[in-house]
Design a protein around this motif. Sequence first.
Motif, PDB file in Angstrom:
ATOM      1  N   ALA A  95      -5.940  14.632   3.321  1.00  0.00           N
ATOM      2  CA  ALA A  95      -5.147  15.812   3.679  1.00  0.00           C
ATOM      3  C   ALA A  95      -5.193  16.857   2.568  1.00  0.00           C
ATOM      4  N   LEU A  96      -5.132  16.410   1.317  1.00  0.00           N
ATOM      5  CA  LEU A  96      -5.182  17.319   0.176  1.00  0.00           C
ATOM      6  C   LEU A  96      -6.524  18.048   0.129  1.00  0.00           C
ATOM      7  N   ILE A  97      -7.598  17.319   0.335  1.00  0.00           N
ATOM      8  CA  ILE A  97      -8.935  17.919   0.330  1.00  0.00           C
ATOM      9  C   ILE A  97      -9.074  18.912   1.489  1.00  0.00           C
ATOM     10  N   ALA A  98      -8.587  18.549   2.656  1.00  0.00           N
ATOM     11  CA  ALA A  98      -8.643  19.465   3.807  1.00  0.00           C
ATOM     12  C   ALA A  98      -7.847  20.738   3.530  1.00  0.00           C
ATOM     13  N   ALA A  99      -6.680  20.591   2.903  1.00  0.00           N
ATOM     14  CA  ALA A  99      -5.842  21.757   2.583  1.00  0.00           C
ATOM     15  C   ALA A  99      -6.503  22.660   1.547  1.00  0.00           C
ATOM     16  N   SER A 100      -7.421  22.107   0.756  1.00  0.00           N
ATOM     17  CA  SER A 100      -8.055  22.888  -0.314  1.00  0.00           C
ATOM     18  C   SER A 100      -9.261  23.687   0.143  1.00  0.00           C
ATOM     19  N   GLN A 101      -9.742  23.452   1.347  1.00  0.00           N
ATOM     20  CA  GLN A 101     -10.961  24.116   1.813  1.00  0.00           C
ATOM     21  C   GLN A 101     -10.772  25.633   1.829  1.00  0.00           C
ATOM     22  N   GLY A 102     -11.822  26.355   1.466  1.00  0.00           N
ATOM     23  CA  GLY A 102     -11.755  27.808   1.321  1.00  0.00           C
ATOM     24  C   GLY A 102     -11.240  28.547   2.535  1.00  0.00           C
ATOM     25  N   ALA A 120      21.030   0.129  -7.445  1.00  0.00           N
ATOM     26  CA  ALA A 120      22.011  -0.535  -6.580  1.00  0.00           C
ATOM     27  C   ALA A 120      21.516  -0.486  -5.136  1.00  0.00           C
ATOM     28  N   SER A 121      21.990  -1.381  -4.337  1.00  0.00           N
ATOM     29  CA  SER A 121      21.613  -1.422  -2.934  1.00  0.00           C
ATOM     30  C   SER A 121      21.895  -0.069  -2.278  1.00  0.00           C
ATOM     31  N   GLY A 122      20.921   0.472  -1.594  1.00  0.00           N
ATOM     32  CA  GLY A 122      21.082   1.758  -0.919  1.00  0.00           C
ATOM     33  C   GLY A 122      20.882   2.967  -1.805  1.00  0.00           C
ATOM     34  N   SER A 123      20.543   2.762  -3.075  1.00  0.00           N
ATOM     35  CA  SER A 123      20.342   3.910  -3.958  1.00  0.00           C
ATOM     36  C   SER A 123      19.057   4.646  -3.578  1.00  0.00           C
ATOM     37  N   VAL A 124      19.021   5.927  -3.888  1.00  0.00           N
ATOM     38  CA  VAL A 124      17.919   6.797  -3.491  1.00  0.00           C
ATOM     39  C   VAL A 124      17.448   7.591  -4.700  1.00  0.00           C
ATOM     40  N   ASN A 125      16.127   7.717  -4.871  1.00  0.00           N
ATOM     41  CA  ASN A 125      15.566   8.534  -5.949  1.00  0.00           C
ATOM     42  C   ASN A 125      15.813  10.013  -5.702  1.00  0.00           C
ATOM     43  N   SER A 126      15.852  10.797  -6.763  1.00  0.00           N
ATOM     44  CA  SER A 126      15.914  12.247  -6.614  1.00  0.00           C
ATOM     45  C   SER A 126      14.555  12.742  -6.123  1.00  0.00           C
ATOM     46  N   LYS A 127      14.566  13.926  -5.522  1.00  0.00           N
ATOM     47  CA  LYS A 127      13.340  14.494  -4.966  1.00  0.00           C
ATOM     48  C   LYS A 127      13.267  15.977  -5.292  1.00  0.00           C
ATOM     49  N   ALA A 128      12.052  16.492  -5.256  1.00  0.00           N
ATOM     50  CA  ALA A 128      11.815  17.928  -5.373  1.00  0.00           C
ATOM     51  C   ALA A 128      10.908  18.334  -4.223  1.00  0.00           C
ATOM     52  N   TYR A 129      11.286  19.397  -3.526  1.00  0.00           N
ATOM     53  CA  TYR A 129      10.509  19.905  -2.393  1.00  0.00           C
ATOM     54  C   TYR A 129      10.061  21.325  -2.711  1.00  0.00           C
ATOM     55  N   PHE A 130       8.861  21.675  -2.261  1.00  0.00           N
ATOM     56  CA  PHE A 130       8.384  23.045  -2.411  1.00  0.00           C
ATOM     57  C   PHE A 130       7.251  23.296  -1.437  1.00  0.00           C
ATOM     58  N   VAL A 131       6.888  24.563  -1.300  1.00  0.00           N
ATOM     59  CA  VAL A 131       5.789  25.001  -0.441  1.00  0.00           C
ATOM     60  C   VAL A 131       4.690  25.526  -1.346  1.00  0.00           C
ATOM     61  N   GLY A 132       3.439  25.164  -1.049  1.00  0.00           N
ATOM     62  CA  GLY A 132       2.366  25.650  -1.900  1.00  0.00           C
ATOM     63  C   GLY A 132       1.010  25.653  -1.236  1.00  0.00           C
ATOM     64  N   LEU A 133       0.111  26.390  -1.868  1.00  0.00           N
ATOM     65  CA  LEU A 133      -1.294  26.467  -1.474  1.00  0.00           C
ATOM     66  C   LEU A 133      -2.090  25.477  -2.306  1.00  0.00           C
ATOM     67  N   VAL A 134      -2.939  24.699  -1.674  1.00  0.00           N
ATOM     68  CA  VAL A 134      -3.824  23.801  -2.411  1.00  0.00           C
ATOM     69  C   VAL A 134      -5.075  24.610  -2.751  1.00  0.00           C
ATOM     70  N   MET A 135      -5.197  24.965  -4.012  1.00  0.00           N
ATOM     71  CA  MET A 135      -6.293  25.833  -4.450  1.00  0.00           C
ATOM     72  C   MET A 135      -7.592  25.078  -4.643  1.00  0.00           C
ATOM     73  N   LEU A 150      -9.916  13.065  -8.982  1.00  0.00           N
ATOM     74  CA  LEU A 150      -9.786  14.206  -8.089  1.00  0.00           C
ATOM     75  C   LEU A 150      -8.744  15.113  -8.730  1.00  0.00           C
ATOM     76  N   ASN A 151      -9.162  16.299  -9.162  1.00  0.00           N
ATOM     77  CA  ASN A 151      -8.257  17.259  -9.783  1.00  0.00           C
ATOM     78  C   ASN A 151      -7.794  18.239  -8.721  1.00  0.00           C
ATOM     79  N   ALA A 152      -6.492  18.456  -8.630  1.00  0.00           N
ATOM     80  CA  ALA A 152      -5.947  19.332  -7.595  1.00  0.00           C
ATOM     81  C   ALA A 152      -4.908  20.269  -8.188  1.00  0.00           C
ATOM     82  N   THR A 153      -5.026  21.548  -7.837  1.00  0.00           N
ATOM     83  CA  THR A 153      -4.058  22.558  -8.270  1.00  0.00           C
ATOM     84  C   THR A 153      -3.305  23.066  -7.054  1.00  0.00           C
ATOM     85  N   ILE A 154      -1.982  23.028  -7.153  1.00  0.00           N
ATOM     86  CA  ILE A 154      -1.112  23.544  -6.100  1.00  0.00           C
ATOM     87  C   ILE A 154      -0.413  24.780  -6.647  1.00  0.00           C
ATOM     88  N   GLU A 155      -0.647  25.922  -6.024  1.00  0.00           N
ATOM     89  CA  GLU A 155       0.049  27.163  -6.386  1.00  0.00           C
ATOM     90  C   GLU A 155       1.341  27.197  -5.581  1.00  0.00           C
TER      91      GLU A 155
END
Length: 166
Positions: A95-102, A120-135, A150-155
């Motif tokens: 998916a990352l490679i497909a998103a990077s196509q010119g 602890a039971s039911g604990s959840v990790n923190s998350k970060a969400y964002f929108v970007g272009l796979v360059m 595989l080197n990938a840059t997300i703008e």
Amino acid sequence: MAGTDLYPVAGCKIYIGEIMATQIDDFIESDFITSPDQFTEIDGWTTMGVFGDTAALISTQLINRNRDIKQKGTTNAGSMQNVFAEITGDDGQVALIAASQGANKANYGFMVEFNDASGASGSVNSKAYFVGLVMNASPAGGAANTVRNLNATIEINSNVVRTAAT
């Protein structure tokens, strides 16, 4: 002492999501959660890039004060440069490679899951969400005794939405 916990990068995960349009207002968490299968983990993540807002500098030279006055301008969430061990056939890397196509000019949703839940039971990790272009998602070599990468840059084209660990 509160606030002194340190968390390893090991165990963090990155996911690529669906095509998402940018918007005028800042994103909120619910903008990213539209279906349970929306995100696909990108396997083989070896180096996590930097991401998050940095303000542009506005500098005004005031002749009569013999001083530059500085202000914060617009913000930019940066270019996240990631490295992955190349894993042929991994759905996330495909998916990352497909998103990077010119010809692909679309922005995608991304989620980074940190390794900081309480354990602890039911604990959840923190998350970060964002929108970007796979360059790019470019194969890279290394020394003889290393795996192919595989080197990938997300703008990043949005604010970064962070959720707390529980």
